[in-house]
Design a protein around this motif. Structure first.
Motif, PDB file in Angstrom:
ATOM      1  N   UNK A   1      -7.867   9.335   0.946  1.00  0.00           N
ATOM      2  CA  UNK A   1      -7.455   8.341   1.915  1.00  0.00           C
ATOM      3  C   UNK A   1      -6.853   7.116   1.258  1.00  0.00           C
ATOM      4  N   UNK A   2      -7.717   6.849   0.407  1.00  0.00           N
ATOM      5  CA  UNK A   2      -7.423   5.386  -0.549  1.00  0.00           C
ATOM      6  C   UNK A   2      -6.014   5.760  -1.292  1.00  0.00           C
ATOM      7  N   UNK A   3      -5.803   7.092  -1.915  1.00  0.00           N
ATOM      8  CA  UNK A   3      -4.545   7.200  -2.566  1.00  0.00           C
ATOM      9  C   UNK A   3      -3.275   7.185  -1.962  1.00  0.00           C
ATOM     10  N   UNK A   4      -3.585   7.466  -0.618  1.00  0.00           N
ATOM     11  CA  UNK A   4      -2.716   7.666   0.335  1.00  0.00           C
ATOM     12  C   UNK A   4      -2.246   6.091   0.758  1.00  0.00           C
ATOM     13  N   UNK A   5      -3.196   5.128   0.687  1.00  0.00           N
ATOM     14  CA  UNK A   5      -2.927   3.610   0.940  1.00  0.00           C
ATOM     15  C   UNK A   5      -2.548   2.903  -0.307  1.00  0.00           C
TER      16      UNK A   5
ATOM     17  N   UNK B   1       2.902   0.766  10.309  1.00  0.00           N
ATOM     18  CA  UNK B   1       2.093  -0.371  10.165  1.00  0.00           C
ATOM     19  C   UNK B   1       2.453  -1.107   8.716  1.00  0.00           C
ATOM     20  N   UNK B   2       2.696  -2.514   8.639  1.00  0.00           N
ATOM     21  CA  UNK B   2       2.750  -3.020   7.570  1.00  0.00           C
ATOM     22  C   UNK B   2       1.081  -3.567   7.021  1.00  0.00           C
ATOM     23  N   UNK B   3       0.600  -2.961   6.020  1.00  0.00           N
ATOM     24  CA  UNK B   3      -0.963  -3.222   5.668  1.00  0.00           C
ATOM     25  C   UNK B   3      -0.914  -4.310   4.534  1.00  0.00           C
ATOM     26  N   UNK B   4       0.195  -4.638   4.202  1.00  0.00           N
ATOM     27  CA  UNK B   4       0.117  -5.991   3.178  1.00  0.00           C
ATOM     28  C   UNK B   4      -0.734  -6.957   3.354  1.00  0.00           C
ATOM     29  N   UNK B   5      -1.765  -7.068   2.333  1.00  0.00           N
ATOM     30  CA  UNK B   5      -2.758  -8.302   2.447  1.00  0.00           C
ATOM     31  C   UNK B   5      -3.801  -7.763   3.564  1.00  0.00           C
ATOM     32  N   UNK B   6      -3.693  -6.860   4.202  1.00  0.00           N
ATOM     33  CA  UNK B   6      -4.845  -6.577   5.042  1.00  0.00           C
ATOM     34  C   UNK B   6      -6.183  -5.928   4.592  1.00  0.00           C
ATOM     35  N   UNK B   7      -7.280  -6.245   5.080  1.00  0.00           N
ATOM     36  CA  UNK B   7      -8.404  -5.712   4.754  1.00  0.00           C
ATOM     37  C   UNK B   7      -8.723  -4.034   5.378  1.00  0.00           C
TER      38      UNK B   7
ATOM     39  N   UNK C   1      -0.700   1.243  -3.065  1.00  0.00           N
ATOM     40  CA  UNK C   1       0.878   0.941  -3.086  1.00  0.00           C
ATOM     41  C   UNK C   1       1.255  -0.151  -1.817  1.00  0.00           C
ATOM     42  N   UNK C   2       0.264  -0.159  -0.723  1.00  0.00           N
ATOM     43  CA  UNK C   2       0.441  -0.979   0.297  1.00  0.00           C
ATOM     44  C   UNK C   2       0.052  -2.404   0.186  1.00  0.00           C
ATOM     45  N   UNK C   3      -0.395  -2.701  -1.080  1.00  0.00           N
ATOM     46  CA  UNK C   3      -0.856  -4.087  -1.324  1.00  0.00           C
ATOM     47  C   UNK C   3      -1.989  -4.572  -0.194  1.00  0.00           C
ATOM     48  N   UNK C   4      -2.787  -3.656  -0.114  1.00  0.00           N
ATOM     49  CA  UNK C   4      -3.972  -4.133   0.961  1.00  0.00           C
ATOM     50  C   UNK C   4      -5.149  -4.274  -0.073  1.00  0.00           C
TER      51      UNK C   4
ATOM     52  N   UNK D   1     -10.868   2.430  -8.231  1.00  0.00           N
ATOM     53  CA  UNK D   1     -11.179   1.055  -7.825  1.00  0.00           C
ATOM     54  C   UNK D   1     -11.222  -0.017  -8.547  1.00  0.00           C
ATOM     55  N   UNK D   2     -11.647   0.255 -10.016  1.00  0.00           N
ATOM     56  CA  UNK D   2     -11.708  -0.714 -11.024  1.00  0.00           C
ATOM     57  C   UNK D   2     -10.272  -0.998 -11.667  1.00  0.00           C
ATOM     58  N   UNK D   3      -9.535   0.087 -11.719  1.00  0.00           N
ATOM     59  CA  UNK D   3      -8.027  -0.173 -12.127  1.00  0.00           C
ATOM     60  C   UNK D   3      -7.233  -1.021 -11.067  1.00  0.00           C
ATOM     61  N   UNK D   4      -7.382  -0.494  -9.789  1.00  0.00           N
ATOM     62  CA  UNK D   4      -6.568  -1.576  -8.959  1.00  0.00           C
ATOM     63  C   UNK D   4      -7.162  -2.671  -8.250  1.00  0.00           C
ATOM     64  N   UNK D   5      -8.543  -2.950  -8.832  1.00  0.00           N
ATOM     65  CA  UNK D   5      -9.078  -4.082  -8.045  1.00  0.00           C
ATOM     66  C   UNK D   5      -9.702  -4.000  -6.892  1.00  0.00           C
ATOM     67  N   UNK D   6     -10.042  -2.796  -6.504  1.00  0.00           N
ATOM     68  CA  UNK D   6     -10.642  -2.613  -5.019  1.00  0.00           C
ATOM     69  C   UNK D   6     -12.251  -2.614  -5.308  1.00  0.00           C
ATOM     70  N   UNK D   7     -13.071  -3.147  -4.250  1.00  0.00           N
ATOM     71  CA  UNK D   7     -14.355  -3.336  -4.196  1.00  0.00           C
ATOM     72  C   UNK D   7     -15.241  -2.254  -3.900  1.00  0.00           C
ATOM     73  N   UNK D   8     -16.405  -2.123  -4.396  1.00  0.00           N
ATOM     74  CA  UNK D   8     -17.120  -0.896  -4.452  1.00  0.00           C
ATOM     75  C   UNK D   8     -18.568  -1.568  -3.938  1.00  0.00           C
ATOM     76  N   UNK D   9     -19.100  -1.300  -2.726  1.00  0.00           N
ATOM     77  CA  UNK D   9     -20.338  -1.450  -2.245  1.00  0.00           C
ATOM     78  C   UNK D   9     -21.344  -0.460  -2.295  1.00  0.00           C
TER      79      UNK D   9
END
Length: 202
Positions: free
Chosen positions: A25-29, A6-12, A31-34, A51-59
């Protein structure tokens, strides 16, 4: 279960959990540009800088069903069995859901994957024997060594070029079949020579 890529580019993607498994799990994903969001009351020392390095959100709070409303892929990886089960039951059955501690409660299983450039080989036992899955992955890692990376990239480049040639389909198929000769995998010189030849064709 039916295997799919499955192409996960730009998916949430929303991951419930802030520990070792959520991080894996996040490490596996990665590079998918999600767009990845972690939801957890506590985050590990691995996840925060990642998360900070990759620009991922933390709640930072307990995950709630509303957090997954617009998620293309939901990963339930808390360390609490009841929480994972409750969240799984609350999600839309049309969503893609991975429940890390009880695969049968979701509809997505992460396979063990070997990647060599465009080439991907995935294997899973669907939870029947994770040890078998790891064993097979190790064997595939050894069988498909790094020589397959440059070779698969070469095949992709050649295919795109051959598709554009003004020759008969039978000739194109012949050229593509010839590229499967193992000498092109084993020798960069052979690949360069073949690429030069293909570029001479119109």
């Amino acid at each position: 279960m039916q295997p799919l890529f499955i192409n996960l580019t730009s998916q949430k993607i929303v991951i419930a959990g802030g520990g070792r498994i959520a991080f894996r799990k996040a490490k596996n994903l990665d590079g998918e540009r999600a767009h990845i969001t972690f939801v957890a009351p506590v985050f590990s020392d691995e996840i925060i800088p990642f998360a900070h390095q990759r620009g991922y959100e933390l709640i930072q709070r307990e995950a709630q069903p509303e957090d997954f409303k617009d998620a293309f892929l939901s990963i339930l990886a808390t360390n609490n069995r009841d929480t994972n089960q409750h969240l799984a039951k609350s999600l839309d059955p049309c969503q893609l859901v991975c429940v890390v501690d009880e695969a049968g409660e979701g509809n997505v299983v992460f396979p063990a994957a070997v990647r060599r450039g465009p080439l991907q080989i995935a294997v899973t036992s669907n939870g029947a024997s994770p040890k078998l899955t790891r064993k097979l992955k190790k064997q595939l890692d050894e069988q498909f060594d790094e020589s397959w990376t440059g070779y698969s990239e070469f095949l992709a480049k050649c295919r795109e070029h051959i598709k554009k040639l003004s020759i008969q389909s039978a000739e194109k198929n012949g050229l593509l079949a010839e590229l499967l000769d193992d000498r092109y995998r084993l020798s960069e010189d052979e690949r360069e020579s073949k690429w030069a030849y293909l570029n001479s064709l119109k």
